[in-house]
Enzyme design. Sequence first.
Site, PDB file in Angstrom:
ATOM      1  N   CYS A 152      15.337  -3.454  -0.846  1.00  0.00           N
ATOM      2  CA  CYS A 152      15.238  -4.786  -1.082  1.00  0.00           C
ATOM      3  C   CYS A 152      15.483  -4.990  -2.520  1.00  0.00           C
ATOM      4  CB  CYS A 152      14.087  -5.445  -0.503  1.00  0.00           C
ATOM      5  SG  CYS A 152      13.346  -4.852   0.960  1.00  0.00           S
ATOM      6  N   GLY A 208       4.722 -19.400  -7.946  1.00  0.00           N
ATOM      7  CA  GLY A 208       3.661 -19.804  -7.172  1.00  0.00           C
ATOM      8  C   GLY A 208       4.333 -19.979  -5.640  1.00  0.00           C
ATOM      9  N   ARG A 224       7.586   2.477  -0.551  1.00  0.00           N
ATOM     10  CA  ARG A 224       6.594   1.780   0.473  1.00  0.00           C
ATOM     11  C   ARG A 224       7.523   0.842   1.574  1.00  0.00           C
ATOM     12  NH1 ARG A 224       4.762  -3.558  -0.156  1.00  0.00           N
ATOM     13  NH2 ARG A 224       5.611  -3.846  -2.328  1.00  0.00           N
ATOM     14  N   CYS A 235      21.199 -19.620  -1.653  1.00  0.00           N
ATOM     15  CA  CYS A 235      21.621 -18.478  -2.258  1.00  0.00           C
ATOM     16  C   CYS A 235      23.101 -18.614  -2.638  1.00  0.00           C
ATOM     17  CB  CYS A 235      21.477 -17.142  -1.574  1.00  0.00           C
ATOM     18  SG  CYS A 235      19.518 -16.862  -1.325  1.00  0.00           S
TER      19      CYS A 235
END
Lengths: 386, 144
Positions: free
Chosen positions: A203, A119, A192, A86
Amino acid sequence: MKNLKEMREVFVAGIGLTKWGVYEDQECYDFGSEAIFKALADAGMGWTEVQAAFCGSVYQGTASGHQAIKEVGLTGIPVVNVENACSSGGSSLRLAYLMVAAEIYDVVIALGMEKMPRGPIPSTAFRPWELASGFNIQVGNYALETVEYMKETGVTEEDLARVTVKNRKNGAMNPNARFQKPVSLEEVMGSRMVAEPLRLLHCCPLADGAAAAVLCGKDKLKSLSRGIKVAASALTSGVYGDGMPAAGIVNSLKYPPEVGILELSAQQAYEASGYGPEDIDIVQGYDTTVPSELWGMEKLGFCNKGEAAGLLRDGKFDLDGELPVNTDGGLMSRGHPLGATGLGQICELVTQLRNEAGARQVKKARVGLAHAMGAGPNSSITILTR
Amino acid sequence: MGDNSHQQIPLREGFWTSGAPDSGPRLIGSRCTQCGEVYFPKKPKGWCVHCQQQTLEEILLSPRGRISAVTVVRQPPAGGFYHGPVPYAYGLVDLPDGLRLVSQITADNLEAVPVGAEAELVIRPLYQNSEGREVLTFMFTPVA
Ligand SMILES: [Zn+2]
């Protein structure tokens, strides 16, 4: 080791940012080359003036920077790819900065770009058995750090939610952000649960995107007034004993560090720039999950441990507050194209320091700080000044 | 393909020892004879990353510890490398040997696992592999 203060002054001459989002019909080199062209136009420079390129990305495969530059033009310059998790964007910027400071080159471009993989993403920060054990879930890893942080500081879930609300409010004024819609405290608290105590709206979202910056010596600037000086660019990659679950590292109980990885990078950046936390007018923090913005502010030295949530509540970090944080909406609004994130922060600081941020322009911004960290572990800090 | 479900294999060899019948499983770690630092899993080449000496010896870690942080994960990790149940709990466990490790936490009620709880090592099935074998791993469970 050379003292950077004695080396040539380095300026950001131009920045280029693409609109971050989800692009099924584009590859990283499509928006990567777009960011380069935008940065050149912003700098008022031609591609033939650029003498070297450092290209940050994480999951784009072999020589991905070359693929972007193939769409700009091959001029025989060295192109080096930088994979530093990052902090890839921040690390590219740092290499470009060092090359100009050391007078190896006069004009260098730093690029960060990422099309997030659709993926499986095999993270090398985690051993195969750790992947199989379910330890490579960044929300979960930040949750573990957050549990300890909340226990030690008394920070509440609502405090965390306030970071999201602030950043999404700022992001609503950023036309390049992935999410440009504000959210309410109730929406965040009602979102949630992903990994206790972190909810979906604690997030940052993923995104595809790119950002670039042209760096040069003062004599190469086409516009002195739009040139933004790089006062410091620091990178620390791991400190023994300092745990970071997100990087697959637990802290040492026997040998806790005297100075943690983030604090060490901050010390180095303040030392190199001659500025202290009290001199900083604007911050681009690292809100990959919102608690990391809070403890980041503390570890960067802007307040003591446990105080950031209270200052946030009092409005200190708002756009019109004393120390605006994540004026472009942060990772929470922009999204997080790993390799591009660090340079996206630079684009925002430059825009603010030039007084060109439009609706989200802060007052009296003269010195800005950007911080990104993550797997590796790495912590990169850039200080820019008008 | 026959029924292999009665066959159990460890997630990785060398992580724990079943121990004597009366003593239960123990995790296998490393301890530095110079600086005392403790590691899990055992470092196969014997180098201490704290003091950079090849001075590690194998030790059996305490089967009891304290949960210093725990989270319940409600969505599968990205990437498809995790085949265990969701939700699952994992956390940081501090052992009296002087190390902290990451471990799955098992309990009847995952959400009720308190931070600070005493916990003990257990070996439990994590998932069934493609050959139908049960894959075992270490976990910690709160002790009443
Ligand atoms: Zn040692």
